[in-house]
Design an enzyme around this catalytic site. Sequence first.
Site, PDB file in Angstrom:
ATOM      1  CG  HIS A  24      -1.908  -1.013   1.372  1.00  0.00           C
ATOM      2  ND1 HIS A  24      -2.080  -1.729   2.532  1.00  0.00           N
ATOM      3  CD2 HIS A  24      -2.833  -1.475   0.493  1.00  0.00           C
ATOM      4  CE1 HIS A  24      -3.064  -2.591   2.369  1.00  0.00           C
ATOM      5  NE2 HIS A  24      -3.540  -2.466   1.134  1.00  0.00           N
ATOM      6  CE  LYS A  48     -11.199  -6.793   1.740  1.00  0.00           C
ATOM      7  NZ  LYS A  48     -10.083  -5.902   1.381  1.00  0.00           N
ATOM      8  NE  ARG A  97      -2.871  -7.713  -4.061  1.00  0.00           N
ATOM      9  CZ  ARG A  97      -3.580  -8.295  -3.126  1.00  0.00           C
ATOM     10  NH1 ARG A  97      -3.025  -8.581  -1.977  1.00  0.00           N
ATOM     11  NH2 ARG A  97      -4.837  -8.622  -3.315  1.00  0.00           N
ATOM     12  CB  SER A 135      -4.502  -6.443   4.738  1.00  0.00           C
ATOM     13  OG  SER A 135      -3.936  -5.231   4.302  1.00  0.00           O
TER      14      SER A 135
END
Length: 166
Positions: A24, A48, A97, A135
């Site tokens: 990030h 989430k 990514r 994360s």
Amino acid sequence: MPESTLSPRIAVYTGTFDPVHYGHLDIIERGSLLFDRLIVGVGNNLDKKTLFTLEERVQLIREVTGAWRNVEVMSFDGLAVKFVRACGARLMLRGLRTLSDMEYEFTMSLMNRNLDPQIETVFLMAKEQFSHVSSSLLRQIAILGGDLSKFLPDPVRTALIERARK
């Protein structure tokens, strides 16, 4: 906000950032070099369950981005595209990514364009050393007692380890 008041020199990078990691921060640093002003929008994702509160995530990001003078960190609720408009920005910054990120982000950018045709999405490819970092994986590593030093700045690593122990 009418289109004429939306700035192409302001970008907003939104995410959950639970926790913020070097991948990030790489996008934030590179974005800060591309735009006059970069706003990091910290939100909640209904899909989430976060480890840190919204306020804690904002504070951790502020702590590790203080060196970049044109970076601001703000929390938001609701749709990211509405937050981008409220900030007066025309650009939403996103990091990619993997190929699966590309598919997800492409779909999301099309939806955002339907919600607000004046907001453009700009993608930055992750550097190779960050292409596997997420994360959720870092939270698992913390819970299992693994070494996080390659992935997180000290204040974030300390906070994550302490939270994982609870």
